[in-house]
Write a protein that holds these residues in place. Structure first.
Motif, PDB file in Angstrom:
ATOM      1  N   LEU A   1       0.832  -1.212   0.000  1.00 15.12           N
ATOM      2  CA  LEU A   1       0.000   0.000   0.000  1.00 15.12           C
ATOM      3  C   LEU A   1       0.859   1.251   0.000  1.00 15.12           C
ATOM      4  CD1 LEU A   1      -2.706   1.532   0.327  1.00 15.12           C
ATOM      5  CD2 LEU A   1      -2.403   1.262   2.793  1.00 15.12           C
ATOM      6  N   TRP A   2       1.845   1.293   0.868  1.00 16.11           N
ATOM      7  CA  TRP A   2       2.674   2.502   0.991  1.00 16.11           C
ATOM      8  C   TRP A   2       3.646   2.637  -0.167  1.00 16.11           C
ATOM      9  CZ3 TRP A   2      -0.172   5.397   3.399  1.00 16.11           C
ATOM     10  CH2 TRP A   2      -0.915   4.954   4.484  1.00 16.11           C
ATOM     11  N   VAL A   3       4.073   1.530  -0.747  1.00 16.48           N
ATOM     12  CA  VAL A   3       4.905   1.605  -1.952  1.00 16.48           C
ATOM     13  C   VAL A   3       4.089   2.238  -3.078  1.00 16.48           C
ATOM     14  CG1 VAL A   3       6.120   0.267  -3.717  1.00 16.48           C
ATOM     15  CG2 VAL A   3       6.379  -0.337  -1.293  1.00 16.48           C
ATOM     16  N   LEU A   4       2.851   1.753  -3.241  1.00 17.17           N
ATOM     17  CA  LEU A   4       1.985   2.303  -4.295  1.00 17.17           C
ATOM     18  C   LEU A   4       1.713   3.786  -4.080  1.00 17.17           C
ATOM     19  CD1 LEU A   4      -0.608  -0.605  -4.524  1.00 17.17           C
ATOM     20  CD2 LEU A   4       1.179  -0.053  -6.197  1.00 17.17           C
ATOM     21  N   ARG A   5       1.297   4.140  -2.887  1.00 20.96           N
ATOM     22  CA  ARG A   5       0.884   5.517  -2.611  1.00 20.96           C
ATOM     23  C   ARG A   5       2.064   6.484  -2.507  1.00 20.96           C
ATOM     24  NH1 ARG A   5      -4.095   6.723  -1.347  1.00 20.96           N
ATOM     25  NH2 ARG A   5      -3.460   8.458  -0.017  1.00 20.96           N
TER      26      ARG A   5
ATOM     27  N   THR B   1      -5.606   3.538  -4.342  1.00 24.80           N
ATOM     28  CA  THR B   1      -5.700   2.508  -3.308  1.00 24.80           C
ATOM     29  C   THR B   1      -5.641   3.217  -1.968  1.00 24.80           C
ATOM     30  OG1 THR B   1      -4.582   0.967  -4.781  1.00 24.80           O
ATOM     31  CG2 THR B   1      -4.686   0.368  -2.460  1.00 24.80           C
ATOM     32  N   LYS B   2      -6.613   2.938  -1.118  1.00 21.54           N
ATOM     33  CA  LYS B   2      -6.760   3.702   0.123  1.00 21.54           C
ATOM     34  C   LYS B   2      -6.317   2.942   1.362  1.00 21.54           C
ATOM     35  CE  LYS B   2      -8.765   6.984  -2.175  1.00 21.54           C
ATOM     36  NZ  LYS B   2      -7.921   8.035  -2.657  1.00 21.54           N
ATOM     37  N   TYR B   3      -5.865   3.698   2.352  1.00 21.75           N
ATOM     38  CA  TYR B   3      -5.599   3.173   3.689  1.00 21.75           C
ATOM     39  C   TYR B   3      -6.903   3.286   4.467  1.00 21.75           C
ATOM     40  CZ  TYR B   3      -4.032   2.856   8.485  1.00 21.75           C
ATOM     41  OH  TYR B   3      -3.886   2.490   9.787  1.00 21.75           O
ATOM     42  N   GLY B   4      -7.373   2.173   4.992  1.00 22.35           N
ATOM     43  CA  GLY B   4      -8.601   2.200   5.783  1.00 22.35           C
ATOM     44  C   GLY B   4      -8.335   1.873   7.235  1.00 22.35           C
ATOM     45  N   CYS B   5      -7.891   0.654   7.491  1.00 19.86           N
ATOM     46  CA  CYS B   5      -7.748   0.202   8.875  1.00 19.86           C
ATOM     47  C   CYS B   5      -6.316  -0.182   9.227  1.00 19.86           C
ATOM     48  CB  CYS B   5      -8.673  -0.991   9.119  1.00 19.86           C
ATOM     49  SG  CYS B   5      -8.206  -2.449   8.148  1.00 19.86           S
ATOM     50  N   GLY B   6      -5.528  -0.568   8.251  1.00 19.83           N
ATOM     51  CA  GLY B   6      -4.151  -0.962   8.505  1.00 19.83           C
ATOM     52  C   GLY B   6      -3.977  -2.395   8.977  1.00 19.83           C
ATOM     53  N   VAL B   7      -5.088  -3.133   9.129  1.00 18.83           N
ATOM     54  CA  VAL B   7      -4.996  -4.518   9.608  1.00 18.83           C
ATOM     55  C   VAL B   7      -5.672  -5.499   8.652  1.00 18.83           C
ATOM     56  CG1 VAL B   7      -4.708  -3.901  12.046  1.00 18.83           C
ATOM     57  CG2 VAL B   7      -7.010  -4.263  11.112  1.00 18.83           C
TER      58      VAL B   7
ATOM     59  N   CYS C   1      -7.892  -1.159   0.877  1.00 18.97           N
ATOM     60  CA  CYS C   1      -6.571  -1.245   0.246  1.00 18.97           C
ATOM     61  C   CYS C   1      -6.464  -2.369  -0.776  1.00 18.97           C
ATOM     62  CB  CYS C   1      -5.508  -1.427   1.319  1.00 18.97           C
ATOM     63  SG  CYS C   1      -5.630  -3.024   2.163  1.00 18.97           S
ATOM     64  N   THR C   2      -7.570  -2.945  -1.202  1.00 22.04           N
ATOM     65  CA  THR C   2      -7.545  -4.107  -2.094  1.00 22.04           C
ATOM     66  C   THR C   2      -6.975  -3.761  -3.462  1.00 22.04           C
ATOM     67  OG1 THR C   2      -9.416  -5.099  -0.947  1.00 22.04           O
ATOM     68  CG2 THR C   2      -8.968  -5.891  -3.179  1.00 22.04           C
ATOM     69  N   VAL C   3      -6.023  -4.589  -3.880  1.00 18.02           N
ATOM     70  CA  VAL C   3      -5.449  -4.550  -5.228  1.00 18.02           C
ATOM     71  C   VAL C   3      -5.455  -5.991  -5.742  1.00 18.02           C
ATOM     72  CG1 VAL C   3      -3.982  -2.535  -4.745  1.00 18.02           C
ATOM     73  CG2 VAL C   3      -3.057  -4.847  -4.432  1.00 18.02           C
ATOM     74  N   HIS C   4      -5.121  -6.170  -7.003  1.00 19.00           N
ATOM     75  CA  HIS C   4      -4.997  -7.528  -7.542  1.00 19.00           C
ATOM     76  C   HIS C   4      -3.526  -7.898  -7.622  1.00 19.00           C
ATOM     77  CE1 HIS C   4      -9.059  -7.320  -9.892  1.00 19.00           C
ATOM     78  NE2 HIS C   4      -9.207  -7.201  -8.584  1.00 19.00           N
ATOM     79  N   LEU C   5      -3.239  -9.107  -7.226  1.00 21.29           N
ATOM     80  CA  LEU C   5      -1.910  -9.679  -7.364  1.00 21.29           C
ATOM     81  C   LEU C   5      -2.078 -10.904  -8.255  1.00 21.29           C
ATOM     82  CD1 LEU C   5       0.970  -9.219  -6.389  1.00 21.29           C
ATOM     83  CD2 LEU C   5       0.477 -10.712  -4.449  1.00 21.29           C
TER      84      LEU C   5
ATOM     85  N   CYS D   1      -2.363  -3.439   2.592  1.00 21.29           N
ATOM     86  CA  CYS D   1      -1.831  -2.771   3.783  1.00 21.29           C
ATOM     87  C   CYS D   1      -0.992  -3.689   4.657  1.00 21.29           C
ATOM     88  CB  CYS D   1      -2.960  -2.143   4.609  1.00 21.29           C
ATOM     89  SG  CYS D   1      -4.029  -3.335   5.456  1.00 21.29           S
ATOM     90  N   GLN D   2      -1.157  -4.985   4.517  1.00 22.54           N
ATOM     91  CA  GLN D   2      -0.409  -5.946   5.319  1.00 22.54           C
ATOM     92  C   GLN D   2       0.533  -6.817   4.490  1.00 22.54           C
ATOM     93  OE1 GLN D   2      -0.576  -6.707   8.926  1.00 22.54           O
ATOM     94  NE2 GLN D   2      -1.139  -4.562   8.699  1.00 22.54           N
ATOM     95  N   LEU D   3       0.620  -6.547   3.203  1.00 27.36           N
ATOM     96  CA  LEU D   3       1.437  -7.352   2.304  1.00 27.36           C
ATOM     97  C   LEU D   3       2.801  -6.679   2.107  1.00 27.36           C
ATOM     98  CD1 LEU D   3       1.516  -9.771   0.300  1.00 27.36           C
ATOM     99  CD2 LEU D   3       0.618  -8.198  -1.424  1.00 27.36           C
TER     100      LEU D   3
END
Length: 156
Positions: A24-28, A36-42, A48-52, A60-62
């Motif tokens: 998430l933080w790399v993207l943003r 892609t948004k930060y919502g809860c961090g957990v 924060c959903t993206v496709h891999l 946010c946790q990946l």
């Protein structure tokens, strides 16, 4: 710090970050893809959903070190002008209110429709489970997914 080559929205990008940095933080912060948004961090809300490699994941946790050669698609990678059938249906059904959760919701819906072209209500509920909308637009989300399903079946 380490250097990572990432495949994001069809383009190769290089970043120098700590291997534990969440995608998430790399993207943003590093690639300036702020859809892609930060919502809860957990990884509980889905903002924060993206496709891999086509699979919806909570970014946010990946950690970026876990990506390897997999391809990342963000909301920006769906279309340049909101013309993707899911985005178009979202607009037509007036789904967003505050809009904060919508990129994650849309990414989950796209993944669902790639697996099931004509999802049932139960399929939609299962795919969207854990995607929180504080504005409560769930009925419109369901209708938008159904509309997008019809648009996609006509296209392809």
């Amino acid at each position: 710090m380490a250097t990572f080559k990432l495949h994001v929205n069809g383009k190769e990008k290089q970043v120098d970050v700590d291997p534990a940095t969440p995608v998430l933080w790399v993207l943003r912060d590093h690639l300036e893809l702020t859809g892609t948004k930060y919502g809860c961090g957990v990884a509980a809300c889905g903002a924060c959903t993206v496709h891999l490699d086509g699979v919806p994941v909570r970014s946010c946790q990946l950690p970026v070190a876990a990506i390897g050669i997999k391809k990342i698609t963000t909301i920006e990678g769906l279309s340049d002008n909101n013309s993707h059938p899911v985005q178009a249906a979202w607009i037509e059904e007036q789904v967003p209110q505050c809009g904060y959760c919508q990129s994650g919701q849309i990414m989950a819906a796209v993944a669902l429709l790639q697996k099931k072209t004509s999802p049932t209500d139960a399929d939609i509920d299962a795919a969207m489970q854990g995607h929180i909308c504080r504005c409560g637009t769930y009925p419109r989300i369901r209708e938008a997914i159904k509309k997008a399903s019809k648009k996609m079946s006509v296209k392809g």
